[in-house]
Design an enzyme around this catalytic site. Structure first.
Site, PDB file in Angstrom:
ATOM      1  N   ASP A   7      -8.175   3.860   1.443  1.00 27.63           N
ATOM      2  CA  ASP A   7      -7.171   4.231   2.438  1.00 27.63           C
ATOM      3  C   ASP A   7      -7.881   4.735   3.695  1.00 27.63           C
ATOM      4  O   ASP A   7      -8.583   5.752   3.636  1.00 27.63           O
ATOM      5  CB  ASP A   7      -6.293   5.336   1.835  1.00 27.63           C
ATOM      6  N   CYS A  24       0.866  -1.185   0.000  1.00 31.09           N
ATOM      7  CA  CYS A  24       0.000   0.000   0.000  1.00 31.09           C
ATOM      8  C   CYS A  24       0.899   1.230   0.000  1.00 31.09           C
ATOM      9  O   CYS A  24       2.082   1.125  -0.347  1.00 31.09           O
ATOM     10  CB  CYS A  24      -0.986  -0.025   1.168  1.00 31.09           C
ATOM     11  N   ARG A  40      -3.245  -0.542   5.548  1.00 33.67           N
ATOM     12  CA  ARG A  40      -3.865  -1.634   4.786  1.00 33.67           C
ATOM     13  C   ARG A  40      -2.967  -2.847   4.581  1.00 33.67           C
ATOM     14  O   ARG A  40      -3.375  -3.980   4.869  1.00 33.67           O
ATOM     15  CB  ARG A  40      -4.325  -1.110   3.406  1.00 33.67           C
TER      16      ARG A  40
HETATM   17  P1  4NP Z   1      -1.686   2.870   4.130  1.00 37.66           P
HETATM   18  O1  4NP Z   1      -2.268   4.242   4.731  1.00 37.66           O
HETATM   19  O2  4NP Z   1      -1.181   3.186   2.731  1.00 37.66           O
HETATM   20  O3  4NP Z   1      -2.856   1.961   4.132  1.00 37.66           O
HETATM   21  O4  4NP Z   1      -0.576   2.446   5.072  1.00 37.66           O
HETATM   22  C1  4NP Z   1      -1.515   5.417   4.817  1.00 37.66           C
HETATM   23  C2  4NP Z   1      -0.622   5.597   5.831  1.00 37.66           C
HETATM   24  C3  4NP Z   1       0.083   6.771   5.924  1.00 37.66           C
HETATM   25  C4  4NP Z   1      -0.099   7.772   5.003  1.00 37.66           C
HETATM   26  C5  4NP Z   1      -0.993   7.572   3.962  1.00 37.66           C
HETATM   27  C6  4NP Z   1      -1.693   6.399   3.862  1.00 37.66           C
HETATM   28  N1  4NP Z   1       0.604   8.982   5.114  1.00 37.66           N
HETATM   29  O5  4NP Z   1       0.322   9.907   4.337  1.00 37.66           O
HETATM   30  O6  4NP Z   1       1.491   9.093   5.986  1.00 37.66           O
END
Ligand code: 4NP
Length: 146
Positions: free
Chosen positions: A117, A7, A13
């Site tokens: 997300d 991800c 995720r």
């Molecule tokens: P992930 O969610 O891609 O599901 O781990 C996110 C975690 C952190 C960030 C964006 C999405 N961020 O911008 O730090």
């Protein structure tokens, strides 16, 4: 079978997909290797987001020991299948493919759909968990058969 879940941050995720898949694979006595990575590097070395840890714990899956890693092109050589959570991840991972063999390993985790997300929306963690768990069960069946 070696599977990588990808991800953006590798804290919400893909740690769930990694943990749930590893949990199910263990209970089926399959000797598959499961890991996860993020296309962004902000959270490298961090434990998963506390909301992902909490929802997984509620369902008996411990993801607290995972640590985020950055997706790099070398990981194409280490894994048979690379599942990405959304279309931006798909684009970012495919952009690093060295050849058609690398490209063929990359698939949307949910066919023709994305795992939203949940980072900025607490209410999404439960539906995201349920979506990922359902898809892991389907994937184990379809991959074990192939
Ligand atoms: P992930 O969610 O891609 O599901 O781990 C996110 C975690 C952190 C960030 C964006 C999405 N961020 O911008 O730090």
């Amino acid at each position: 079978m070696k599977i990588l879940m990808v991800c953006l941050g590798n804290i919400c995720r893909s740690p769930l997909a990694h943990g749930i898949m590893a949990h199910l694979v263990r209970s089926e006595n399959l000797e598959w290797e499961i890991d996860s990575a993020g296309t962004g590097d902000w959270h490298v070395g961090h434990a998963p987001d506390h909301r992902s840890v909490a929802i997984a714990k509620k369902y008996g899956v411990d993801i607290s020991q995972q640590r985020a890693q950055h997706f790099t092109a070398q990981l194409f050589d280490k894994y048979d299948l690379i599942f990405v959570m959304d279309r931006q991840n798909l684009q970012d991972v495919l952009a690093q493919a060295k050849n058609d063999q690398d490209k063929a390993k990359v698939k949307l985790f949910v066919d023709n759909d994305i795992v939203p997300d949940p980072y900025f929306d607490d209410a999404l963690f439960l539906p995201v968990y349920e979506m990922i768990e359902k898809r892991c069960v389907e994937l184990i069946k379809s991959i074990a058969k192939s």
